[in-house]
Design a protein around this motif. Structure first.
Motif, PDB file in Angstrom:
ATOM      1  N   ASN A  32      47.977  27.651  -9.586  1.00 24.80           N
ATOM      2  CA  ASN A  32      47.255  28.623  -8.770  1.00 24.80           C
ATOM      3  C   ASN A  32      46.306  27.958  -7.777  1.00 24.80           C
ATOM      4  O   ASN A  32      46.029  28.488  -6.700  1.00 24.80           O
ATOM      5  N   ALA A  33      45.821  26.771  -8.139  1.00 21.23           N
ATOM      6  CA  ALA A  33      44.850  26.088  -7.288  1.00 21.23           C
ATOM      7  C   ALA A  33      45.442  25.673  -5.946  1.00 21.23           C
ATOM      8  O   ALA A  33      44.705  25.481  -4.979  1.00 21.23           O
ATOM      9  N   THR A  34      46.777  25.529  -5.885  1.00 24.78           N
ATOM     10  CA  THR A  34      47.409  25.103  -4.633  1.00 24.78           C
ATOM     11  C   THR A  34      48.398  26.138  -4.098  1.00 24.78           C
ATOM     12  O   THR A  34      49.168  25.837  -3.187  1.00 24.78           O
ATOM     13  N   CYS A  35      48.361  27.341  -4.648  1.00 23.38           N
ATOM     14  CA  CYS A  35      49.271  28.396  -4.193  1.00 23.38           C
ATOM     15  C   CYS A  35      48.675  29.118  -2.983  1.00 23.38           C
ATOM     16  O   CYS A  35      47.582  29.689  -3.078  1.00 23.38           O
ATOM     17  N   PRO A  36      49.360  29.127  -1.845  1.00 21.38           N
ATOM     18  CA  PRO A  36      48.800  29.759  -0.644  1.00 21.38           C
ATOM     19  C   PRO A  36      48.515  31.245  -0.812  1.00 21.38           C
ATOM     20  O   PRO A  36      47.480  31.730  -0.346  1.00 21.38           O
ATOM     21  N   THR A  37      49.418  31.986  -1.475  1.00 18.47           N
ATOM     22  CA  THR A  37      49.188  33.424  -1.592  1.00 18.47           C
ATOM     23  C   THR A  37      48.071  33.732  -2.589  1.00 18.47           C
ATOM     24  O   THR A  37      47.315  34.689  -2.395  1.00 18.47           O
ATOM     25  N   TYR A  38      47.949  32.933  -3.627  1.00 14.69           N
ATOM     26  CA  TYR A  38      46.830  33.134  -4.553  1.00 14.69           C
ATOM     27  C   TYR A  38      45.513  32.851  -3.851  1.00 14.69           C
ATOM     28  O   TYR A  38      44.505  33.548  -4.073  1.00 14.69           O
ATOM     29  N   CYS A  78      57.304  27.898  -1.341  1.00 18.10           N
ATOM     30  CA  CYS A  78      56.865  26.644  -0.724  1.00 18.10           C
ATOM     31  C   CYS A  78      56.947  25.468  -1.692  1.00 18.10           C
ATOM     32  O   CYS A  78      56.948  24.311  -1.262  1.00 18.10           O
ATOM     33  N   ARG A  79      56.941  25.753  -2.981  1.00 22.22           N
ATOM     34  CA  ARG A  79      57.072  24.749  -4.045  1.00 22.22           C
ATOM     35  C   ARG A  79      55.856  23.836  -4.153  1.00 22.22           C
ATOM     36  O   ARG A  79      55.910  22.782  -4.775  1.00 22.22           O
ATOM     37  N   ASN A  80      54.752  24.269  -3.555  1.00 25.58           N
ATOM     38  CA  ASN A  80      53.499  23.531  -3.717  1.00 25.58           C
ATOM     39  C   ASN A  80      53.126  23.453  -5.198  1.00 25.58           C
ATOM     40  O   ASN A  80      52.616  22.428  -5.678  1.00 25.58           O
ATOM     41  N   CYS A  81      53.408  24.538  -5.912  1.00 24.26           N
ATOM     42  CA  CYS A  81      53.068  24.584  -7.333  1.00 24.26           C
ATOM     43  C   CYS A  81      53.842  23.526  -8.119  1.00 24.26           C
ATOM     44  O   CYS A  81      53.341  22.982  -9.116  1.00 24.26           O
ATOM     45  N   GLU A  82      55.054  23.220  -7.690  1.00 24.32           N
ATOM     46  CA  GLU A  82      55.850  22.213  -8.386  1.00 24.32           C
ATOM     47  C   GLU A  82      55.248  20.821  -8.199  1.00 24.32           C
ATOM     48  O   GLU A  82      55.296  19.978  -9.098  1.00 24.32           O
ATOM     49  N   GLN A 314      57.598  18.090   2.223  1.00 28.34           N
ATOM     50  CA  GLN A 314      56.685  17.435   1.277  1.00 28.34           C
ATOM     51  C   GLN A 314      56.850  17.891  -0.161  1.00 28.34           C
ATOM     52  O   GLN A 314      56.724  17.075  -1.098  1.00 28.34           O
ATOM     53  N   HIS A 315      57.162  19.157  -0.387  1.00 28.78           N
ATOM     54  CA  HIS A 315      57.243  19.643  -1.766  1.00 28.78           C
ATOM     55  C   HIS A 315      58.679  19.690  -2.300  1.00 28.78           C
ATOM     56  O   HIS A 315      58.898  19.435  -3.485  1.00 28.78           O
ATOM     57  N   SER A 346      55.608  30.299   7.585  1.00 26.50           N
ATOM     58  CA  SER A 346      56.946  30.540   8.130  1.00 26.50           C
ATOM     59  C   SER A 346      57.925  30.838   7.003  1.00 26.50           C
ATOM     60  O   SER A 346      58.449  31.940   6.885  1.00 26.50           O
ATOM     61  N   ALA A 347      58.200  29.829   6.174  1.00 27.63           N
ATOM     62  CA  ALA A 347      58.973  29.997   4.938  1.00 27.63           C
ATOM     63  C   ALA A 347      60.279  30.753   5.139  1.00 27.63           C
ATOM     64  O   ALA A 347      60.526  31.771   4.499  1.00 27.63           O
ATOM     65  N   GLY A 348      61.114  30.246   6.045  1.00 27.13           N
ATOM     66  CA  GLY A 348      62.389  30.904   6.313  1.00 27.13           C
ATOM     67  C   GLY A 348      62.184  32.234   7.008  1.00 27.13           C
ATOM     68  O   GLY A 348      61.677  32.293   8.114  1.00 27.13           O
ATOM     69  N   THR A 349      62.531  33.313   6.336  1.00 30.48           N
ATOM     70  CA  THR A 349      62.387  34.654   6.919  1.00 30.48           C
ATOM     71  C   THR A 349      61.073  35.326   6.520  1.00 30.48           C
ATOM     72  O   THR A 349      60.839  36.479   6.867  1.00 30.48           O
ATOM     73  N   TYR A 350      60.211  34.616   5.802  1.00 30.37           N
ATOM     74  CA  TYR A 350      58.968  35.198   5.285  1.00 30.37           C
ATOM     75  C   TYR A 350      58.092  35.747   6.400  1.00 30.37           C
ATOM     76  O   TYR A 350      57.448  36.794   6.238  1.00 30.37           O
ATOM     77  N   SER A 351      58.045  35.053   7.536  1.00 25.65           N
ATOM     78  CA  SER A 351      57.174  35.504   8.624  1.00 25.65           C
ATOM     79  C   SER A 351      57.623  36.846   9.186  1.00 25.65           C
ATOM     80  O   SER A 351      56.862  37.525   9.876  1.00 25.65           O
ATOM     81  N   ILE A 352      58.849  37.243   8.876  1.00 25.38           N
ATOM     82  CA  ILE A 352      59.360  38.546   9.318  1.00 25.38           C
ATOM     83  C   ILE A 352      59.240  39.587   8.212  1.00 25.38           C
ATOM     84  O   ILE A 352      58.858  40.734   8.457  1.00 25.38           O
ATOM     85  N   THR A 353      59.512  39.192   6.987  1.00 26.56           N
ATOM     86  CA  THR A 353      59.453  40.153   5.882  1.00 26.56           C
ATOM     87  C   THR A 353      58.023  40.378   5.373  1.00 26.56           C
ATOM     88  O   THR A 353      57.719  41.418   4.793  1.00 26.56           O
ATOM     89  N   GLN A 354      57.135  39.393   5.572  1.00 33.86           N
ATOM     90  CA  GLN A 354      55.733  39.510   5.142  1.00 33.86           C
ATOM     91  C   GLN A 354      54.830  39.103   6.310  1.00 33.86           C
ATOM     92  O   GLN A 354      54.092  38.106   6.241  1.00 33.86           O
ATOM     93  N   PRO A 355      54.839  39.856   7.402  1.00 36.95           N
ATOM     94  CA  PRO A 355      54.183  39.405   8.634  1.00 36.95           C
ATOM     95  C   PRO A 355      52.672  39.223   8.540  1.00 36.95           C
ATOM     96  O   PRO A 355      52.119  38.309   9.152  1.00 36.95           O
TER      97      PRO A 355
END
Length: 411
Positions: A32-38, A78-82, A314-315, A346-355
């Motif tokens: 959670n410490a590196t999750c962008p949405t959290y 984004c796989r930052n959590c990984e 990077q991830h 950006s995350a593929g289509t994320y910028s369109i589905t979650q603007p």
């Protein structure tokens, strides 16, 4: 984590894999410490640990709702959590399994279905995308501001590519949208590699890597695109192609997983593993070459650079710092970028589905990139490049174009 998969979940093709991943999670919460949405929302269910619990509940037969789907949709993959996880939890694999099951059990509103189906039909088809982009540019003045931001202006035309002339040969992945959105990127890659004694060729029969379909829940369509590419590339591979060069890190991250995703396919498993082993991000190829032979024109072009490292680089591919190292070897000065591990949205289509979430992440990322006063901002993925440019601030380009522009053409 203790699990008790439902009888129905145990029949899923990847049930054992999902259960193994769930059991590897130790609830520590470092993710959670590196999750962008959290970081943006502060909701446990909008962080990796919470989403893992949601997927566990789904696979244990608990009721599934639109709320479950929303929290999974909000993940950027984004796989930052990984990168952060001390237990090596393969979160992105579990997320793919969980999303597919939720998609099967929860009907989406018609508007969402149309949007997602439209993206799946448009993005993987390069010629259709090019036509739609041309039409969008023509109609751009008539569109609402939110939509206008999504349509980039005309880009620099591609320079001529060198003829195939070297003994060393590699395949080049053209991509679906990059030829239209940034037509000079692949040409620049071909020209720089040519200077290093490597000829690259594209295979006309190859197409979309399959990531768009797969990450929008159409797993079999995404895997079929992988199979088609393997068939298309195989003659050149057997003829001695050294590598499959991928200038867009988003495509590279997916192609590198062909072997894992098709491991149970009796026809394609072996070839898929070999293709994945040959896939190389462009920076991997350049890093191994004698860059001192690439002479830069003194005083030509920007020298102080801010680099946005895509999450897929990077991830997923574990190549954080690789582009920066190449740019430094070539004499560029890199500015410091705060929170460089965080996604741009950006995350593929994320910028369109979650603007809305994507916009907030984009603006945060641009603020971090601009704080050092760079002459130029570069990245390694067309999706990130287009999304960052949608803000209408300092123009972002692919790092290989910057390198090619600065080469001494007389050398």
């Amino acid at each position: 984590m203790q699990t008790n998969l439902s009888t129905e979940a145990k029949t899923l093709a990847r049930a054992d894999e999902a259960e193994s991943i769930l059991r590897s999670c130790v609830h520590c919460g470092f993710c959670n410490a590196t999750c962008p949405t959290y970081q943006l929302l502060g909701n446990e269910l909008d962080g990796p640990r919470g989403r893992i619990y949601l997927i566990k509940q789904v696979l244990e037969g608990e009721p599934v709702s639109e709320t479950t789907q929303l929290h999974l949709d909000r993940c950027l993959s984004c796989r930052n959590c990984e990168t952060t996880c001390p237990s090596g939890v393969k979160y992105h694999t579990l997320l793919d399994i969980g999303r597919a099951e939720v998609e099967r059990r929860v009907a989406r509103p018609a508007k969402e279905r149309l949007l997602r189906d439209g993206l799946r039909q448009l993005i993987p088809r390069a010629s259709l995308f090019a036509t739609a982009l041309k039409a969008g540019r023509a109609l751009k003045p008539l569109m609402p501001e939110a939509l206008r931001q999504k349509i980039p202006g005309p880009q620099v035309k591609a320079k001529a590519r060198p003829a195939v002339r070297h003994a060393r040969r590699m395949l080049l992945v053209e991509g679906c949208v990059q030829p239209s959105l940034s037509p000079n990127t692949n040409a620049a890659a071909a020209r720089v590699l040519d200077r290093l004694g490597i000829s690259v060729t594209a295979v006309a029969q190859a197409g979309c890597c399959g990531a768009t379909d797969y990450h929008l829940g159409a797993h079999e369509t995404g895997l079929n695109r992988a199979r088609r590419n393997i068939d298309a590339w195989w003659p050149a591979i057997t003829a001695g192609a050294e590598a499959i060069v991928v200038p867009a890190s988003g495509c590279g991250a997916y192609i590198e997983e062909y072997g894992d995703m098709l491991k149970h396919d009796q026809v394609y498993a072996q070839r898929a593993r070999h293709v994945s082993s040959l896939a190389r991000d462009l920076v991997e190829v350049l890093s191994a070459e004698p860059l001192e032979t690439l002479t830069r024109q003194v005083g030509h072009g920007p020298s102080r650079i801010a680099f946005h490292c895509p999450c897929t680089l990077q991830h997923a591919q574990k190549l954080g710092g690789a582009v920066e190292a190449v740019l430094r070897r070539l004499g560029f000065d890199l500015t410091a970028v705060a929170d460089a591990h965080l996604c741009c949205g950006s995350a593929g289509t994320y910028s369109i589905t979650q603007p809305e979430l994507a916009r907030r992440l984009r603006d945060n990322k641009l603020a971090a990139l601009e704080v050092g006063g760079p002459d130029a901002i570069v990245t390694a993925n067309i999706g990130c490049q287009t999304h960052l440019n949608s803000a209408g601030r300092k123009q972002v380009q692919h790092w290989i174009e910057l390198v090619e522009e600065g080469l001494d053409q007389s050398a």
